[in-house]
Design an enzyme around this catalytic site. Structure first.
Site, short mmCIF file in Angstrom:
data_model
loop_
_atom_site.label_atom_id
_atom_site.label_comp_id
_atom_site.label_asym_id
_atom_site.label_seq_id
_atom_site.Cartn_x
_atom_site.Cartn_y
_atom_site.Cartn_z
N LYS A 202 0.63 -1.12 -0.01
CA LYS A 202 0.02 -0.03 -0.02
C LYS A 202 0.88 1.25 0.00
O LYS A 202 1.65 1.38 0.85
CB LYS A 202 -1.03 0.03 1.11
CG LYS A 202 -1.48 1.18 1.26
CD LYS A 202 -2.94 1.11 2.63
CE LYS A 202 -3.63 2.52 2.51
NZ LYS A 202 -4.69 2.30 3.63
N LYS A 256 -2.09 -1.47 -3.80
CA LYS A 256 -3.05 -0.11 -3.83
C LYS A 256 -2.39 0.99 -3.82
O LYS A 256 -1.42 1.10 -3.06
CB LYS A 256 -4.06 -0.26 -2.57
CG LYS A 256 -4.66 0.93 -2.08
CD LYS A 256 -5.50 0.68 -0.83
CE LYS A 256 -6.08 1.75 -0.53
NZ LYS A 256 -6.73 1.76 0.92
#
Ligand code: PBG
Length: 334
Positions: A202, A256
């Site tokens: 992330k 992400k």
């Protein structure tokens, strides 16, 4: 590559000339079964509240959540992801309301599980919806996000939501060691069937802006998240994050944001047999919606092409705010 004959004996366009042969040789497909629909939950029985930075989406009261869950099942979307929106008076330095057994998430999880037992319920594990400073963890005396103090809270949070009916807990906090700690806590408490989807790679991305607007945490974020989320310049580091989370027991891995990180998805999917997910985040949603609202992009074509890109890169599942529309379009095109 296998040696190949060339023009004019090989004509690439021969294989593109008719719809039947294009269909027959298509390498990747997107279906509603690949999609997870993220929802913003308000602690109120009814009604909704439009999200200005994500046109077309709203924060939903419980009735609207149930209606939406039903729609997902109807359209063949296997799972939803739940994000609570808290009023300022429930946010605190240590994010205590994350651990309230009567909080909004435990209640909506129970409500959803009893009404729609076959719908997969995924919840974020992180403290940012609940902290007054907007960080994903609690702070130490110097104002740094305290890894190990946060871990203990994340474990309690995961256990609480799992017991309330979550099928998948998704740590999105990027603390070190959280997958192992959460797995251990769940197992110790006989929650052995609860899946862990790790937001393994992330990035500290500007594309989360509209999400923070949806949560009402944009104004209050103290500093940035660069001490725990990844540097957007790094790929090799993502592979280490993924290897660690896999070793700690993650059932699924997430990259992400999505579209600006297709290379990362591709490497992660190639290196690990663990199912790989992508999150087409709020900023990606906002870009496509804004361009199509201006008549610069065809919404349907842009959405379906972007989702197909995730499949081509190697994803099994995609978190997308377009899930409902995309599933509807896919059904119509069959
Ligand atoms: C919180 C969290 C964020 C998103 C999902 N979980 C924001 C952040 O890390 O600041 C972003 C999702 C989106 O932008 O759609 N841990």
């Amino acid at each position: 590559m296998i040696p190949c004959n060339t023009f004019p004996t090989r004509r690439m366009r021969r294989m593109r000339a008719e719809p039947y042969i294009r269909a027959l040789t298509q390498e990747h497909h997107i279906t509603s079964e690949n999609l997870v629909y993220p929802l913003f939950i308000l602690d109120q029985p009814k009604g909704q509240d439009a999200i200005s930075a994500m046109p077309g989406l709203a924060r939903l009261g419980f009735d609207e959540v149930y209606r939406t869950a039903e729609k997902c099942l109807e359209l063949g979307i296997p799972a939803i992801a739940l994000f609570p929106v808290l009023p300022a008076h429930l946010k605190s330095e240590n994010g205590d309301s994350a651990l309230d057994p009567d909080g909004v998430l435990p209640r909506i999880l129970q409500g959803l599980k009893s009404r729609f037992p076959s719908l997969g319920l995924c919840v974020d594990i992180a403290l940012d919806p609940y902290t007054s400073h907007g960080h994903d963890g609690c702070l130490d005396e110097k104002g740094r996000v305290d890894n190990d103090k946060t871990l203990a809270r994340l474990c309690q949070q995961a256990l609480l939501y799992s017991q309330a009916g979550a099928d998948i807990v998704a740590p999105s906090d990027m603390m070190d060691g959280r997958i192992q700690a959460i797995r251990h806590t769940l197992d110790e408490n006989q929650e052995i069937h609860t899946l862990i989807l790790s937001y393994a790679a992330k990035y500290a991305s500007c594309f989360y802006g509209p999400f923070r607007n949806a949560l009402g945490s944009e104004g209050c974020l103290r500093g940035d998240k660069k001490t725990y989320q990844m540097n957007p310049a790094n790929l090799r580091e993502a592979l280490l994050e993924v290897a660690l989370d896999a070793a700690e027991g993650a059932d699924m891995l997430m990259v992400k944001p999505g579209m600006p990180y297709l290379d990362v998805i591709s490497h992660v999917a190639a290196q690990s047999p663990i199912p790989t997910f992508a999150y087409q985040v709020s900023g990606e949603y906002a870009m496509i919606v804004a361009a199509s609202a201006n008549g610069w992009l065809d919404l349907r074509a842009a959405v379906l092409e972007s989702l197909l890109g995730f499949k081509r890169a190697g994803c099994q599942g995609i978190f997308t705010y377009f899930a409902l529309e995309a599933a509807q379009w896919l059904r119509e095109s069959r």
